[in-house]
Design an enzyme around this catalytic site. Structure first.
Site, PDB file in Angstrom:
ATOM      1  N   GLU A 104       0.843  -1.208   0.000  1.00 11.69           N
ATOM      2  CA  GLU A 104       0.000   0.000   0.000  1.00 11.69           C
ATOM      3  C   GLU A 104       0.877   1.257   0.000  1.00 11.69           C
ATOM      4  OE1 GLU A 104      -3.276  -0.045  -0.497  1.00 11.69           O
ATOM      5  OE2 GLU A 104      -3.119  -2.218  -0.563  1.00 11.69           O
ATOM      6  N   TRP A 114       1.671   1.825  -3.407  1.00 13.31           N
ATOM      7  CA  TRP A 114       0.643   2.521  -4.202  1.00 13.31           C
ATOM      8  C   TRP A 114       0.897   4.032  -4.154  1.00 13.31           C
ATOM      9  CZ3 TRP A 114      -2.932   1.453  -7.793  1.00 13.31           C
ATOM     10  CH2 TRP A 114      -3.317   0.135  -7.973  1.00 13.31           C
ATOM     11  N   TRP A 174     -20.446  12.663 -19.332  1.00 12.73           N
ATOM     12  CA  TRP A 174     -20.760  12.834 -17.921  1.00 12.73           C
ATOM     13  C   TRP A 174     -22.102  13.549 -17.853  1.00 12.73           C
ATOM     14  CZ3 TRP A 174     -17.428  10.042 -15.222  1.00 12.73           C
ATOM     15  CH2 TRP A 174     -16.143   9.863 -15.724  1.00 12.73           C
ATOM     16  N   ASN A 224     -10.518   3.903   3.069  1.00 12.26           N
ATOM     17  CA  ASN A 224     -10.245   3.658   1.646  1.00 12.26           C
ATOM     18  C   ASN A 224     -11.366   2.901   0.942  1.00 12.26           C
ATOM     19  OD1 ASN A 224      -8.470   3.579  -0.745  1.00 12.26           O
ATOM     20  ND2 ASN A 224      -8.486   1.378  -0.338  1.00 12.26           N
ATOM     21  N   TRP A 227     -15.265  12.715 -12.737  1.00  8.91           N
ATOM     22  CA  TRP A 227     -14.403  12.309 -11.611  1.00  8.91           C
ATOM     23  C   TRP A 227     -13.732  13.518 -10.955  1.00  8.91           C
ATOM     24  CZ3 TRP A 227      -9.201  13.469 -12.009  1.00  8.91           C
ATOM     25  CH2 TRP A 227      -8.717  13.736 -13.296  1.00  8.91           C
ATOM     26  N   TRP A 252      -9.164   8.784  -7.891  1.00  8.03           N
ATOM     27  CA  TRP A 252     -10.379   9.139  -8.647  1.00  8.03           C
ATOM     28  C   TRP A 252     -10.363   8.567 -10.057  1.00  8.03           C
ATOM     29  CZ3 TRP A 252     -15.019  10.388  -7.117  1.00  8.03           C
ATOM     30  CH2 TRP A 252     -15.170  10.821  -5.806  1.00  8.03           C
TER      31      TRP A 252
HETATM   32  C1  FAD Z   1     -11.178   8.215  -4.673  1.00  6.01           C
HETATM   33  C2  FAD Z   1      -9.942   8.099  -3.805  1.00  6.01           C
HETATM   34  C3  FAD Z   1      -9.265   9.243  -3.409  1.00  6.01           C
HETATM   35  C4  FAD Z   1      -8.125   9.145  -2.592  1.00  6.01           C
HETATM   36  N1  FAD Z   1      -7.468  10.302  -2.220  1.00  6.01           N
HETATM   37  C5  FAD Z   1      -6.359  10.211  -1.445  1.00  6.01           C
HETATM   38  C6  FAD Z   1      -5.656  11.387  -1.051  1.00  6.01           C
HETATM   39  O1  FAD Z   1      -6.009  12.511  -1.415  1.00  6.01           O
HETATM   40  N2  FAD Z   1      -4.579  11.239  -0.230  1.00  6.01           N
HETATM   41  C7  FAD Z   1      -4.140  10.009   0.191  1.00  6.01           C
HETATM   42  O2  FAD Z   1      -3.137   9.938   0.924  1.00  6.01           O
HETATM   43  N3  FAD Z   1      -4.750   8.887  -0.223  1.00  6.01           N
HETATM   44  C8  FAD Z   1      -5.851   8.947  -1.010  1.00  6.01           C
HETATM   45  N4  FAD Z   1      -6.486   7.799  -1.381  1.00  6.01           N
HETATM   46  C9  FAD Z   1      -5.878   6.492  -1.049  1.00  6.01           C
HETATM   47  C10 FAD Z   1      -6.326   5.858   0.273  1.00  6.01           C
HETATM   48  O3  FAD Z   1      -7.723   5.901   0.394  1.00  6.01           O
HETATM   49  C11 FAD Z   1      -5.705   6.520   1.504  1.00  6.01           C
HETATM   50  O4  FAD Z   1      -4.321   6.661   1.330  1.00  6.01           O
HETATM   51  C12 FAD Z   1      -5.944   5.672   2.752  1.00  6.01           C
HETATM   52  O5  FAD Z   1      -7.317   5.498   2.964  1.00  6.01           O
HETATM   53  C13 FAD Z   1      -5.313   6.346   3.936  1.00  6.01           C
HETATM   54  O6  FAD Z   1      -5.613   5.661   5.122  1.00  6.01           O
HETATM   55  P1  FAD Z   1      -4.463   4.941   5.945  1.00  6.01           P
HETATM   56  O7  FAD Z   1      -3.329   5.883   6.142  1.00  6.01           O
HETATM   57  O8  FAD Z   1      -5.096   4.375   7.154  1.00  6.01           O
HETATM   58  O9  FAD Z   1      -4.036   3.792   4.942  1.00  6.01           O
HETATM   59  P2  FAD Z   1      -3.218   2.440   5.185  1.00  6.01           P
HETATM   60  O10 FAD Z   1      -4.061   1.332   4.688  1.00  6.01           O
HETATM   61  O11 FAD Z   1      -2.718   2.359   6.557  1.00  6.01           O
HETATM   62  O12 FAD Z   1      -2.021   2.568   4.144  1.00  6.01           O
HETATM   63  C14 FAD Z   1      -0.744   3.131   4.510  1.00  6.01           C
HETATM   64  C15 FAD Z   1      -0.386   4.248   3.558  1.00  6.01           C
HETATM   65  O13 FAD Z   1      -0.265   3.749   2.219  1.00  6.01           O
HETATM   66  C16 FAD Z   1      -0.696   4.754   1.295  1.00  6.01           C
HETATM   67  N5  FAD Z   1      -1.849   4.233   0.559  1.00  6.01           N
HETATM   68  C17 FAD Z   1      -2.744   3.307   0.973  1.00  6.01           C
HETATM   69  N6  FAD Z   1      -3.636   3.054  -0.007  1.00  6.01           N
HETATM   70  C18 FAD Z   1      -3.311   3.863  -1.045  1.00  6.01           C
HETATM   71  C19 FAD Z   1      -3.851   4.067  -2.352  1.00  6.01           C
HETATM   72  N7  FAD Z   1      -4.906   3.385  -2.794  1.00  6.01           N
HETATM   73  N8  FAD Z   1      -3.283   4.987  -3.157  1.00  6.01           N
HETATM   74  C20 FAD Z   1      -2.196   5.675  -2.757  1.00  6.01           C
HETATM   75  N9  FAD Z   1      -1.629   5.511  -1.532  1.00  6.01           N
HETATM   76  C21 FAD Z   1      -2.180   4.618  -0.691  1.00  6.01           C
HETATM   77  C22 FAD Z   1      -1.114   5.970   2.117  1.00  6.01           C
HETATM   78  O14 FAD Z   1      -0.026   6.871   2.187  1.00  6.01           O
HETATM   79  C23 FAD Z   1      -1.424   5.350   3.481  1.00  6.01           C
HETATM   80  O15 FAD Z   1      -1.274   6.262   4.539  1.00  6.01           O
HETATM   81  C24 FAD Z   1      -7.641   7.870  -2.202  1.00  6.01           C
HETATM   82  C25 FAD Z   1      -8.341   6.728  -2.600  1.00  6.01           C
HETATM   83  C26 FAD Z   1      -9.480   6.838  -3.389  1.00  6.01           C
HETATM   84  C27 FAD Z   1     -10.204   5.589  -3.808  1.00  6.01           C
END
Ligand code: FAD
Length: 477
Positions: free
Chosen positions: A277, A280, A308, A343, A361, A384
């Site tokens: 993650e 990602w 859209w 997420n 989006w 998005w």
């Molecule tokens: C529509 C949409 C918009 C999003 N916008 C953002 C945003 O503006 N900023 C943001 O940081 N994340 C965004 N995310 C990704 C993700 O939802 C969040 O990073 C995550 O929910 C953060 O929670 P956590 O720190 O507990 O994640 P954890 O599950 O603990 O993951 C650890 C870290 O991994 C990274 N990570 C995890 N999942 C993703 C992912 N899918 N994409 C990129 N990095 C990821 C983040 O830095 C996160 O803090 C988005 C996802 C979607 C579907």
């Protein structure tokens, strides 16, 4: 006397901060500078929730620097002008910073570097934000990656190869007015963000607490737990990572240590999932660096002609958590109340907006940009475009999430919905995700009048799905 300036941006930490570390090693006086220059990020100036975070993060950093015998100097204005003023006021002749990767920051930084070098100032930049900078990873044919799995495979071996750099002893600051964080006017005028403080502790200490809590209580079940919005099963590190209060190298080192500590294989597998993650996040930065146009253009060019068709009334209901679809409303209210959304729920609300309601989006991306404390251009753009089906390695457009079955699967007892949609709290579990299908006597007993206490769904999930697929057929080719 050697005086250096360290220009902090989204690296608001003392540990594992290469620019600070290198500058401190060789300076007799060190000016630690933060410049608030919102115009330089246009048209993506930080949203209101991010500004709330930044305000508190700067305060935390300032306290930390005071404790370390230094100080934080803050200014508002054009970055180059401010740096030049500080150079002149202190007699410094070098500026160090850690690199940023958004298109706007790259252009700005390049111009500043050229201008300062032309003035005879030493400028050095470093990597604090990523495990692998975007230009260091390429496919076998020499181009950027567009699919996550091979990207992850190509960097997996090197994850953890570069250890975090140590926290430096800081030389004293030169004589200069520190400015005031309040004068940056980051705190939102509305009192909407007042509740955020109950959920978050901006700053490095808050980041470290989050990380430790996650390692102790959630890492072991991360793979299953991470999809469950009713559980506290993810790290919550996203805003801390965005503002650089903790860096990915620190996260990787802590995860590696925790999972090798006691030789738990389960933990090692879970750690691998968690690190993917983090990857990602790396992938998102890789994409935005190589495809900067994706800020407002779909990576998949077919979607340029997509019809859209969103309506303003639907958008208001979505933003306010009043769609009549409980898991969506819970997510949108979580976002409003806490500045963050799980997420899995980001994907569910995104699918409803871009597919069932057929809003662009970018409409969703803009709302998230203003309301998320972790709003991050790379991650938000990827997220998005992924959910809308028009980005790299995206969920195919025809995969339209059903919010009812998603709710039943990932919030099986309805705890998440009950927390944020309390008007439904007395409904039995089996109806909590589709209250409009509950028998009248159960609705009466739960005190819910559909259309009065809680809205009718603003969209018919089945027919809107068909309409979305028909719109997709037109661009499928
Ligand atoms: C529509 C949409 C918009 C999003 N916008 C953002 C945003 O503006 N900023 C943001 O940081 N994340 C965004 N995310 C990704 C993700 O939802 C969040 O990073 C995550 O929910 C953060 O929670 P956590 O720190 O507990 O994640 P954890 O599950 O603990 O993951 C650890 C870290 O991994 C990274 N990570 C995890 N999942 C993703 C992912 N899918 N994409 C990129 N990095 C990821 C983040 O830095 C996160 O803090 C988005 C996802 C979607 C579907």
């Amino acid at each position: 006397m050697t005086t250096r300036i360290v220009w902090l941006r989204r690296d608001l930490r003392l540990a594992d901060n290469p620019a600070l570390h290198r500058a401190a090693q060789s300076a007799e006086r060190l000016l630690v500078l933060y410049i608030h220059a919102p115009d330089e990020d246009a048209p993506w100036t930080a949203g209101a929730a991010s500004q709330w975070w930044l305000h508190h993060s700067l305060q935390a950093l300032s306290r930390q620097l005071d404790d370390a015998g230094s100080q934080l100097v803050v200014r508002r204005g054009d970055s180059l002008d401010v740096i030049r003023q500080c150079l002149q006021a202190t007699g410094a002749n070098s500026v160090y910073w850690n690199r940023l990767y958004t298109p706007m920051a790259r252009t700005r930084d390049r111009n500043i570097k050229d201008a300062l070098r032309a003035d005879g100032v030493e400028v050095r930049s470093f990597n604090a934000a990523l495990l692998n900078e975007p230009w260091t990873v390429e496919t076998k044919s020499g181009g950027p990656y567009r699919v996550f799995t091979p990207f992850w495979k190509s960097i997996r071996e090197q994850v953890g190869a570069v250890p975090p750099c140590p926290t430096p002893a800081l030389p004293p600051a030169p004589e200069i007015d520190t400015g005031s964080i309040d004068s940056l006017q980051l705190h939102p005028r509305l009192n909407w963000a007042d509740g955020f403080g109950a959920h978050w502790t901006p700053g490095s200490a808050g980041a470290e607490q989050r990380l430790q809590r996650f390692l102790q209580h959630a890492l072991d079940d991360y793979d299953e737990g991470r999809n469950r919005p009713d559980l506290d099963a993810t790290s919550g590190l996203s805003p801390h990572l965005h503002f650089g209060e903790i860096g990915p190298r620190q996260v990787v080192a802590a995860v590696d240590a925790a999972s090798s500590d006691d030789g738990r294989t389960r933990s090692a597998q879970q750690a691998d999932k968690f690190l993917s993650e983090i990857a990602w996040r790396e992938f998102a930065h890789h994409l935005l660096f190589h495809y900067p146009e994706t800020l407002d253009q779909p990576l998949n060019p077919r979607f340029r002609g997509f019809e859209w068709a969103g309506r303003d009334t639907d958008l208001n209901a979505w933003q306010q958590g009043q769609t009549g679809i409980p898991i969506v409303d819970a997510g949108m209210r979580q976002l409003w109340q806490t500045g963050w959304m799980h997420n899995r729920v980001r994907m569910i609300v995104g699918s409803l907006l871009t597919k069932n309601l057929r809003h662009h989006w970018q409409t969703g991306a803009r709302w998230f940009w203003d309301t998320l404390v972790d709003a991050d251009l790379a991650n938000n753009t990827l997220g998005w475009q992924w959910i809308a089906g028009c980005g790299a390695d995206a969920a195919p457009y025809f995969r339209i999430f059903n919010p009812v079955s998603q709710g039943e699967k990932f919030d099986p007892k309805g705890h998440y919905v009950r927390r944020f949609v309390p008007e439904l709290s007395k409904l039995p579990d089996r109806h909590i995700h589709a209250p409009w299908t509950a028998p009248d006597h159960l609705l009466r007993r739960a005190g819910v009048r559909i259309g009065k206490d809680y809205p009718q769904p603003i969209v018919d999930l089945k027919s809107s799905r068909q309409a979305a697929l028909a719109a997709y057929d037109k661009i499928k080719g």
